[in-house]
Motif scaffolding. Sequence first.
Motif: not given
Length: 245
Positions: A111-128
């Motif tokens: 659920s990391i993208e659902v939990d993250r505020a703001g727009d969903t970007y692949t690079v942010d997910t991969l960094r996490q």
Amino acid sequence: MSAREGQDARPAKEPRAAARPAVCARFDDLGLDDPARTYRLGIMGGTFDPVHIGHLACAEQARDELGLDGVVFIPAGVPVYKKDQRVTPAAQRLEMCRLAVAGNPAFDVSSIEVDRAGDTYTVDTLRQLRAHYPGNVELWFITGADAVGSIVKWRDSAQIAHLAKLVAVTRPGWPISEETRHALRERSDFQVTFLEVTGMAVSSSDLRARVAAGRTIRYLTKGSVIRYIESHRLYRNDEREGEGA
């Protein structure tokens, strides 16, 4: 824990405390059992509105062909490229993914993208993900051939190239041309694996259209997902504004 746990004689770990997993319950500790070994974690991102058998078959064949230790499905929270479209609430898309992967020990949902505020970007997910897992865990980002040609234009695409290996999956109607293959290798640092999977002409948009028209989607997704769609009256023409489409 590793998707292969249970196949050797090592004692089972004590259950994780009630703390919420950083990524997902099944694979949060991947890479810790054997620091000398290289682990491979597949990442399936998407809107999953709804998840269907094409997604599941793609993930399973990638797992088998590439020797992945597991595959994590990560539904987008706020898909930046679909802001002009009606999208089913993230919590419901997340639950449908959980229902779809239940029973497969090689799959889990995050659920990391659902939990993250703001727009969903692949690079942010991969960094996490990269910040969470130790260096002996490789991230393999699985994407369709329809996205391959444009991935070099994604936000911080050069960063994506260093965070994960790319699996470019062919599917009916979206062949990967030699020009696209060449462009990826020439214009970026991506490590690309091209993978052909069994053709399934199934799409989420087709499932939504079928439900709206009162047609069957049996065998096009898991039965548990179909029951969820029916019980929550998703994708129906008579749905209330704001319930998703």
